[in-house]
Design a protein around this motif. Structure first.
Motif, PDB file in Angstrom:
ATOM      1  N   THR A 186      -3.998   8.869  -6.316  1.00  0.00           N
ATOM      2  CA  THR A 186      -4.638   9.763  -5.145  1.00  0.00           C
ATOM      3  C   THR A 186      -3.942   9.389  -3.742  1.00  0.00           C
ATOM      4  O   THR A 186      -4.431  10.138  -2.719  1.00  0.00           O
ATOM      5  CB  THR A 186      -6.148   9.738  -4.911  1.00  0.00           C
ATOM      6  OG1 THR A 186      -6.436   8.328  -4.605  1.00  0.00           O
ATOM      7  CG2 THR A 186      -6.878   9.861  -6.480  1.00  0.00           C
ATOM      8  N   LYS A 187      -3.352   8.010  -3.588  1.00  0.00           N
ATOM      9  CA  LYS A 187      -2.595   7.830  -2.181  1.00  0.00           C
ATOM     10  C   LYS A 187      -3.768   7.522  -1.188  1.00  0.00           C
ATOM     11  O   LYS A 187      -3.656   8.154  -0.277  1.00  0.00           O
ATOM     12  CB  LYS A 187      -1.675   8.843  -1.744  1.00  0.00           C
ATOM     13  CG  LYS A 187      -0.479   8.890  -2.915  1.00  0.00           C
ATOM     14  CD  LYS A 187       0.096   7.600  -3.363  1.00  0.00           C
ATOM     15  CE  LYS A 187       1.115   7.906  -4.250  1.00  0.00           C
ATOM     16  NZ  LYS A 187       1.934   6.567  -4.888  1.00  0.00           N
ATOM     17  N   GLN A 188      -4.552   6.760  -1.491  1.00  0.00           N
ATOM     18  CA  GLN A 188      -5.811   6.453  -0.477  1.00  0.00           C
ATOM     19  C   GLN A 188      -6.940   7.688  -0.430  1.00  0.00           C
ATOM     20  O   GLN A 188      -7.827   7.538   0.225  1.00  0.00           O
ATOM     21  CB  GLN A 188      -5.519   5.972   0.599  1.00  0.00           C
ATOM     22  CG  GLN A 188      -4.796   4.705   0.666  1.00  0.00           C
ATOM     23  CD  GLN A 188      -3.197   4.551   0.062  1.00  0.00           C
ATOM     24  OE1 GLN A 188      -2.373   5.445   0.540  1.00  0.00           O
ATOM     25  NE2 GLN A 188      -3.065   3.798  -0.799  1.00  0.00           N
ATOM     26  N   ARG A 189      -6.707   8.767  -1.024  1.00  0.00           N
ATOM     27  CA  ARG A 189      -7.689   9.996  -0.815  1.00  0.00           C
ATOM     28  C   ARG A 189      -8.926   9.568  -1.508  1.00  0.00           C
ATOM     29  O   ARG A 189     -10.191   9.880  -1.057  1.00  0.00           O
ATOM     30  CB  ARG A 189      -7.241  11.091  -1.417  1.00  0.00           C
ATOM     31  CG  ARG A 189      -6.193  11.773  -0.810  1.00  0.00           C
ATOM     32  CD  ARG A 189      -5.622  13.191  -0.949  1.00  0.00           C
ATOM     33  NE  ARG A 189      -4.863  12.796  -2.430  1.00  0.00           N
ATOM     34  CZ  ARG A 189      -4.473  13.645  -3.595  1.00  0.00           C
ATOM     35  NH1 ARG A 189      -5.052  14.909  -3.324  1.00  0.00           N
ATOM     36  NH2 ARG A 189      -3.864  13.186  -4.678  1.00  0.00           N
ATOM     37  N   GLU A 192     -10.479   7.137   0.904  1.00  0.00           N
ATOM     38  CA  GLU A 192     -11.126   7.837   2.021  1.00  0.00           C
ATOM     39  C   GLU A 192     -12.542   8.583   1.677  1.00  0.00           C
ATOM     40  O   GLU A 192     -13.606   8.447   2.342  1.00  0.00           O
ATOM     41  CB  GLU A 192     -10.320   9.040   2.495  1.00  0.00           C
ATOM     42  CG  GLU A 192     -10.900   9.638   3.409  1.00  0.00           C
ATOM     43  CD  GLU A 192      -9.689  10.353   4.511  1.00  0.00           C
ATOM     44  OE1 GLU A 192     -10.141  10.771   5.658  1.00  0.00           O
ATOM     45  OE2 GLU A 192      -8.752  10.934   4.000  1.00  0.00           O
ATOM     46  N   GLN A 222      -1.746   0.627   3.900  1.00  0.00           N
ATOM     47  CA  GLN A 222      -1.812   1.871   3.507  1.00  0.00           C
ATOM     48  C   GLN A 222      -3.359   2.090   3.933  1.00  0.00           C
ATOM     49  O   GLN A 222      -3.796   3.315   4.536  1.00  0.00           O
ATOM     50  CB  GLN A 222      -1.606   2.023   2.173  1.00  0.00           C
ATOM     51  CG  GLN A 222       0.030   2.135   1.878  1.00  0.00           C
ATOM     52  CD  GLN A 222       0.208   0.622   1.495  1.00  0.00           C
ATOM     53  OE1 GLN A 222      -0.358  -0.138   1.972  1.00  0.00           O
ATOM     54  NE2 GLN A 222       0.905   0.798   0.315  1.00  0.00           N
ATOM     55  N   VAL A 226      -6.437   4.847   7.027  1.00  0.00           N
ATOM     56  CA  VAL A 226      -7.683   5.617   6.686  1.00  0.00           C
ATOM     57  C   VAL A 226      -8.972   5.091   7.451  1.00  0.00           C
ATOM     58  O   VAL A 226      -9.791   5.476   8.028  1.00  0.00           O
ATOM     59  CB  VAL A 226      -7.790   5.885   5.214  1.00  0.00           C
ATOM     60  CG1 VAL A 226      -9.229   6.415   4.618  1.00  0.00           C
ATOM     61  CG2 VAL A 226      -6.593   6.188   4.647  1.00  0.00           C
ATOM     62  N   TYR A 294     -10.302  14.780   7.869  1.00  0.00           N
ATOM     63  CA  TYR A 294      -9.905  13.855   7.067  1.00  0.00           C
ATOM     64  C   TYR A 294      -8.710  13.359   7.439  1.00  0.00           C
ATOM     65  O   TYR A 294      -7.881  13.982   8.235  1.00  0.00           O
ATOM     66  CB  TYR A 294      -9.701  14.376   5.402  1.00  0.00           C
ATOM     67  CG  TYR A 294     -10.869  14.400   4.742  1.00  0.00           C
ATOM     68  CD1 TYR A 294     -11.156  13.537   3.633  1.00  0.00           C
ATOM     69  CD2 TYR A 294     -11.821  15.368   5.164  1.00  0.00           C
ATOM     70  CE1 TYR A 294     -12.393  13.848   2.799  1.00  0.00           C
ATOM     71  CE2 TYR A 294     -13.193  15.442   4.331  1.00  0.00           C
ATOM     72  CZ  TYR A 294     -13.374  14.699   3.333  1.00  0.00           C
ATOM     73  OH  TYR A 294     -14.373  14.687   2.511  1.00  0.00           O
ATOM     74  N   LYS A 295      -8.526  12.036   7.427  1.00  0.00           N
ATOM     75  CA  LYS A 295      -7.137  11.282   7.645  1.00  0.00           C
ATOM     76  C   LYS A 295      -6.201  11.793   6.353  1.00  0.00           C
ATOM     77  O   LYS A 295      -4.862  12.016   6.859  1.00  0.00           O
ATOM     78  CB  LYS A 295      -7.231   9.837   7.688  1.00  0.00           C
ATOM     79  CG  LYS A 295      -6.208   9.231   7.851  1.00  0.00           C
ATOM     80  CD  LYS A 295      -5.582   9.472   9.161  1.00  0.00           C
ATOM     81  CE  LYS A 295      -4.071   8.574   9.653  1.00  0.00           C
ATOM     82  NZ  LYS A 295      -3.776   8.962  11.041  1.00  0.00           N
ATOM     83  N   LYS A 296      -6.337  11.766   5.325  1.00  0.00           N
ATOM     84  CA  LYS A 296      -5.665  11.939   4.149  1.00  0.00           C
ATOM     85  C   LYS A 296      -5.592  13.515   3.873  1.00  0.00           C
ATOM     86  O   LYS A 296      -4.914  14.288   4.166  1.00  0.00           O
ATOM     87  CB  LYS A 296      -5.709  11.268   3.207  1.00  0.00           C
ATOM     88  CG  LYS A 296      -5.675   9.624   3.390  1.00  0.00           C
ATOM     89  CD  LYS A 296      -4.314   9.344   3.753  1.00  0.00           C
ATOM     90  CE  LYS A 296      -3.248   9.095   2.464  1.00  0.00           C
ATOM     91  NZ  LYS A 296      -2.170   8.668   2.770  1.00  0.00           N
ATOM     92  N   HIS A 297      -6.756  13.824   3.172  1.00  0.00           N
ATOM     93  CA  HIS A 297      -6.811  15.059   2.656  1.00  0.00           C
ATOM     94  C   HIS A 297      -8.338  15.564   2.395  1.00  0.00           C
ATOM     95  O   HIS A 297      -8.966  14.501   1.866  1.00  0.00           O
ATOM     96  CB  HIS A 297      -5.867  15.413   1.451  1.00  0.00           C
ATOM     97  CG  HIS A 297      -5.718  17.027   1.480  1.00  0.00           C
ATOM     98  ND1 HIS A 297      -6.801  18.000   1.190  1.00  0.00           N
ATOM     99  CD2 HIS A 297      -4.411  17.795   1.556  1.00  0.00           C
ATOM    100  CE1 HIS A 297      -6.229  19.172   0.988  1.00  0.00           C
ATOM    101  NE2 HIS A 297      -4.806  19.081   1.112  1.00  0.00           N
TER     102      HIS A 297
END
Length: 441
Positions: A186-189, A192, A222, A226, A294-297
């Motif tokens: 999820t790449k940090q999602r 978050e 990474q 977030v 959100y920072k990511k998504h």
């Protein structure tokens, strides 16, 4: 005659003076012998032992100066202290507070002989002793670590293993996945969304991002992007260990390449307590709202675990109609962490597991069978809307009945999808376990 008498007298006088000089009877002013010097009585000098150095109060007997430096370096960001102070007001007033730590094996307590010597349990005890009223036990604590798992697995099990266990959303949640998230999809999602789950549920709740140490790179950099977006405290045990100034060896901190010794876990606990103590003593910050963006998504918003049919999910288990009693276990319960699983027994046939789901994302958690388990795991094909999306391997050869995650659907808009899971060609008679699933819509 007078002259003769005078001479005689003079002679007698001279003779007398000579006699007195010879016999030591001359004037004391000129002839008193020198007095012998007085010798003062001296006592033998007592040997004094050097004072023993004060015993250090920190783990590994590190000097106070070095330990203070390590604690300073462990703080990536102090964050906004408004929520921390609200939490401390609650705990000091005797109000029940709910504290949890979610993460991987370090959070579960791996390393020491007794998992309750892990940092999470030490932290709970330190909070109680430092901030609870005398004799009070107004902390409900949940150690929600599960070995080898990443933040997406943490997101799938958050409701099950944190909220449901405590019967309450956390007032303080420590999130520790930095040493497990190197390849998480999820790449940090997911990380978050875990933060937002807590902050949005309770205006006074605290989230602390904890970045554990390892002899390999973690995902601190990474995750920091977030965590900073949410102004939460961030602690890097990696930075503390890297700034130890030769005070201890790797062998004193680690039991392997990542799991701390009991003393290592104590250092982690002290890092957590330090950031709270600093907030406690500082002037109060102004409250900051949870960021609207959100920072990511935001596509993991509203994420929840799939346990059975619901309005969005309809399941037909097919030949995945058994329960696996050997899913990855929790140290604190000695029970499998995913009892509501879908298990394909060897020889059960190859009728597909089928699920109709309205979602924009879907995370599937499956089991990597241990070679010692007595059951041979196999590969499974996953189809989305009739197309083969991926094949996952439940028998990598390095498994230990551990959980592995994969993203099956990852889109921005919710839609109705049909998911089919069946054993791959050649593995029809092998085992496969769908441990759990979670989705957002």
């Amino acid at each position: 005659m007078k002259k003769t008498t005078s001479l005689t007298a003079a002679f007698l006088a001279a003779s007398l003076m000579a006699f007195m000089a010879l016999t030591g009877c001359a004037s004391s002013e000129k002839n008193t012998p020198a007095e012998e010097p007085k010798v003062e009585e001296t006592k033998p000098v007592e040997e004094t032992k050097p004072a023993a150095p004060a015993k250090s109060t920190n783990p590994l007997n590190i000097s106070d100066e070095t330990y203070a430096f390590m604690m300073e370096k462990s703080i990536v960001e102090q964050g906004n202290n408004f929520r921390v102070k609200k939490f401390l007001e609650k705990i000091r007033s005797g109000e029940m507070v709910y504290v949890a730590c979610i993460g991987g094996s370090v959070t579960e307590g791996a390393g020491p002989a007794n998992f309750k010597d892990g940092y999470a349990y030490q932290f709970s005890k330190a909070l109680r002793e430092t901030y609870c009223p005398a004799g009070a036990t107004n902390i409900t604590f949940d150690g929600a670590g599960l070995s080898g798992t990443s933040s997406p697995v943490g997101l799938v099990r958050y409701e099950q293993d944190v909220v449901n266990v405590m019967g309450h959303t956390p007032d303080l949640l420590v999130i520790e996945f930095a040493v497990n998230d190197g390849n998480e999809p999820t790449k940090q999602r997911a990380f978050e969304q875990l933060i937002r789950n807590v902050l949005e549920a309770n205006n006074d709740a605290v989230v602390i991002a904890l970045y554990s140490a390892a002899k390999y790179p973690n995902t601190q950099t990474q995750m920091k992007m977030v965590a900073t977006h949410y102004s939460i405290p961030q602690i890097s045990v990696q930075d503390a260990v890297n700034n130890r100034q030769g005070a201890f060896t790797d062998e004193q901190y680690y039991t392997d390449i990542v799991h701390p010794t009991k003393d290592g876990h104590s250092i982690m606990k002290d890092c957590l307590m330090n950031v709270i103590d600093i907030a406690d003593k500082a002037e109060a910050d102004e409250e900051v709202p949870v960021p609207a963006e959100y920072k990511k998504h935001r596509n993991f918003a509203g994420f929840k675990q799939i346990l059975e049919d619901n309005d969005d999910v309809k399941i037909s288990s097919g030949s995945f109609n058994s329960k696996d009693g050997q899913t990855q276990g929790l140290k604190k319960t000695n029970k499998g962490d995913f009892p509501n699983n879908w298990y394909h027994k060897p020889g059960a046939g190859n009728e597909a597991f089928s699920m109709d789901i309205n979602c924009k994302n879907l995370i599937l958690v499956y089991k990597d069978f241990g070679s010692w388990a007595g059951v041979k795991g196999g590969k499974a094909d996953i189809y989305v809307d009739g197309k083969l999306a991926k094949t996952v391997n439940g028998n990598t050869g390095s498994g230990w009945n551990n959980c592995v995650e994969t993203i099956v659907i990852d889109t921005d808009e919710a839609a109705l999808h049909t998911i089919l899971i069946k054993m791959a060609e050649g593995d029809e008679d092998k085992a496969f376990t769908i441990c759990g699933m979670g989705y957002s819509k």
